[in-house]
Design a protein around this motif. Structure first.
Motif, mmCIF file in Angstrom:
data_model
loop_
_atom_site.group_PDB
_atom_site.id
_atom_site.type_symbol
_atom_site.label_atom_id
_atom_site.label_comp_id
_atom_site.label_asym_id
_atom_site.label_seq_id
_atom_site.Cartn_x
_atom_site.Cartn_y
_atom_site.Cartn_z
ATOM 1 N N ARG A 1 -17.714 -5.669 11.274
ATOM 2 C CA ARG A 1 -18.408 -4.638 10.504
ATOM 3 C C ARG A 1 -19.697 -5.148 9.874
ATOM 4 O O ARG A 1 -20.476 -4.365 9.359
ATOM 5 C CB ARG A 1 -17.492 -4.092 9.421
ATOM 6 N N ALA A 2 -19.897 -6.441 9.873
ATOM 7 C CA ALA A 2 -21.099 -7.016 9.284
ATOM 8 C C ALA A 2 -22.316 -6.658 10.133
ATOM 9 O O ALA A 2 -22.224 -6.500 11.343
ATOM 10 C CB ALA A 2 -20.961 -8.535 9.187
ATOM 11 N N ARG A 3 -23.448 -6.564 9.489
ATOM 12 C CA ARG A 3 -24.698 -6.315 10.205
ATOM 13 C C ARG A 3 -25.383 -7.653 10.431
ATOM 14 O O ARG A 3 -25.497 -8.460 9.511
ATOM 15 C CB ARG A 3 -25.593 -5.407 9.381
ATOM 16 N N PHE A 4 -25.825 -7.873 11.645
ATOM 17 C CA PHE A 4 -26.470 -9.126 11.992
ATOM 18 C C PHE A 4 -27.950 -8.917 12.251
ATOM 19 O O PHE A 4 -28.375 -7.901 12.795
ATOM 20 C CB PHE A 4 -25.793 -9.739 13.227
ATOM 21 N N LEU A 5 -28.736 -9.913 11.835
ATOM 22 C CA LEU A 5 -30.184 -9.859 11.950
ATOM 23 C C LEU A 5 -30.696 -10.968 12.853
ATOM 24 O O LEU A 5 -30.051 -12.007 13.002
ATOM 25 C CB LEU A 5 -30.817 -10.022 10.560
ATOM 26 N N THR A 6 -31.870 -10.761 13.402
ATOM 27 C CA THR A 6 -32.529 -11.794 14.187
ATOM 28 C C THR A 6 -33.274 -12.742 13.251
ATOM 29 O O THR A 6 -33.467 -12.448 12.062
ATOM 30 C CB THR A 6 -33.548 -11.183 15.170
ATOM 31 N N ALA B 1 -25.553 -19.216 10.854
ATOM 32 C CA ALA B 1 -25.971 -18.349 11.951
ATOM 33 C C ALA B 1 -25.061 -18.571 13.149
ATOM 34 O O ALA B 1 -24.455 -19.630 13.290
ATOM 35 C CB ALA B 1 -27.417 -18.652 12.336
ATOM 36 N N MET B 2 -24.990 -17.561 13.990
ATOM 37 C CA MET B 2 -24.256 -17.668 15.254
ATOM 38 C C MET B 2 -25.276 -17.824 16.374
ATOM 39 O O MET B 2 -26.274 -17.108 16.401
ATOM 40 C CB MET B 2 -23.446 -16.393 15.519
ATOM 41 N N ASP B 3 -25.008 -18.750 17.273
ATOM 42 C CA ASP B 3 -25.864 -18.935 18.441
ATOM 43 C C ASP B 3 -25.227 -18.176 19.590
ATOM 44 O O ASP B 3 -24.174 -18.555 20.096
ATOM 45 C CB ASP B 3 -25.990 -20.422 18.776
ATOM 46 N N ILE B 4 -25.872 -17.089 20.001
ATOM 47 C CA ILE B 4 -25.340 -16.290 21.095
ATOM 48 C C ILE B 4 -26.136 -16.505 22.378
ATOM 49 O O ILE B 4 -25.969 -15.781 23.347
ATOM 50 C CB ILE B 4 -25.301 -14.791 20.725
ATOM 51 N N GLY B 5 -26.983 -17.530 22.369
ATOM 52 C CA GLY B 5 -27.822 -17.830 23.531
ATOM 53 C C GLY B 5 -27.155 -18.812 24.471
ATOM 54 O O GLY B 5 -25.941 -19.025 24.441
ATOM 55 N N SER B 6 -27.962 -19.433 25.279
ATOM 56 C CA SER B 6 -27.481 -20.406 26.256
ATOM 57 C C SER B 6 -27.727 -21.826 25.744
ATOM 58 O O SER B 6 -28.335 -22.019 24.690
ATOM 59 C CB SER B 6 -28.215 -20.205 27.579
ATOM 60 N N ASP B 7 -27.265 -22.811 26.511
ATOM 61 C CA ASP B 7 -27.512 -24.204 26.146
ATOM 62 C C ASP B 7 -29.001 -24.532 26.154
ATOM 63 O O ASP B 7 -29.477 -25.331 25.366
ATOM 64 C CB ASP B 7 -26.796 -25.153 27.106
ATOM 65 N N GLN B 8 -29.732 -23.902 27.059
ATOM 66 C CA GLN B 8 -31.160 -24.186 27.173
ATOM 67 C C GLN B 8 -32.003 -23.467 26.114
ATOM 68 O O GLN B 8 -33.066 -23.925 25.736
ATOM 69 C CB GLN B 8 -31.686 -23.782 28.561
ATOM 70 N N ARG B 9 -31.511 -22.318 25.670
ATOM 71 C CA ARG B 9 -32.315 -21.537 24.720
ATOM 72 C C ARG B 9 -31.412 -20.862 23.691
ATOM 73 O O ARG B 9 -30.737 -19.879 24.005
ATOM 74 C CB ARG B 9 -33.114 -20.481 25.471
ATOM 75 N N PRO B 10 -31.404 -21.383 22.470
ATOM 76 C CA PRO B 10 -30.569 -20.761 21.441
ATOM 77 C C PRO B 10 -31.095 -19.375 21.063
ATOM 78 O O PRO B 10 -32.298 -19.111 21.127
ATOM 79 C CB PRO B 10 -30.664 -21.721 20.261
ATOM 80 N N LEU B 11 -30.193 -18.508 20.714
ATOM 81 C CA LEU B 11 -30.530 -17.163 20.264
ATOM 82 C C LEU B 11 -29.628 -16.878 19.070
ATOM 83 O O LEU B 11 -28.423 -16.701 19.220
ATOM 84 C CB LEU B 11 -30.288 -16.152 21.384
ATOM 85 N N TYR B 12 -30.215 -16.897 17.887
ATOM 86 C CA TYR B 12 -29.423 -16.815 16.665
ATOM 87 C C TYR B 12 -29.297 -15.396 16.139
ATOM 88 O O TYR B 12 -30.235 -14.595 16.250
ATOM 89 C CB TYR B 12 -30.048 -17.682 15.568
ATOM 90 N N ARG B 13 -28.140 -15.133 15.526
ATOM 91 C CA ARG B 13 -27.898 -13.909 14.771
ATOM 92 C C ARG B 13 -27.331 -14.336 13.425
ATOM 93 O O ARG B 13 -26.453 -15.195 13.353
ATOM 94 C CB ARG B 13 -26.916 -12.968 15.477
#
Length: 69
Positions: free
Chosen positions: A9-14, A40-52
């Protein structure tokens, strides 16, 4: 309500949204994530992190920043 339900239910931001909200540069936000100051959560790949980042984590950092500044 379980902890899992709360997470969904939490809202996540970039990173950019957090930077805009706190009026800092994106690199500042990334630095906070790398040093553990901002959760933060890393939802990206090993090569390129993508944080929320959960709004609650942003509020904690904002409060610390305001109290220390």
């Amino acid at each position: 309500m379980s902890d899992t339900a709360v997470v969904f239910r939490a809202r996540f931001l970039t990173v950019s949204q957090v930077a805009e909200r706190l009026q800092v540069h994106r690199r500042t936000v990334l630095g906070w994530i790398e040093t553990g100051r901002l959760e933060a959560m890393d939802i990206g790949s090993d090569q390129r992190p993508l944080y929320r980042i959960a709004e609650g984590a942003v509020a904690k950092v904002a409060k610390k920043t305001t109290n220390n500044g």
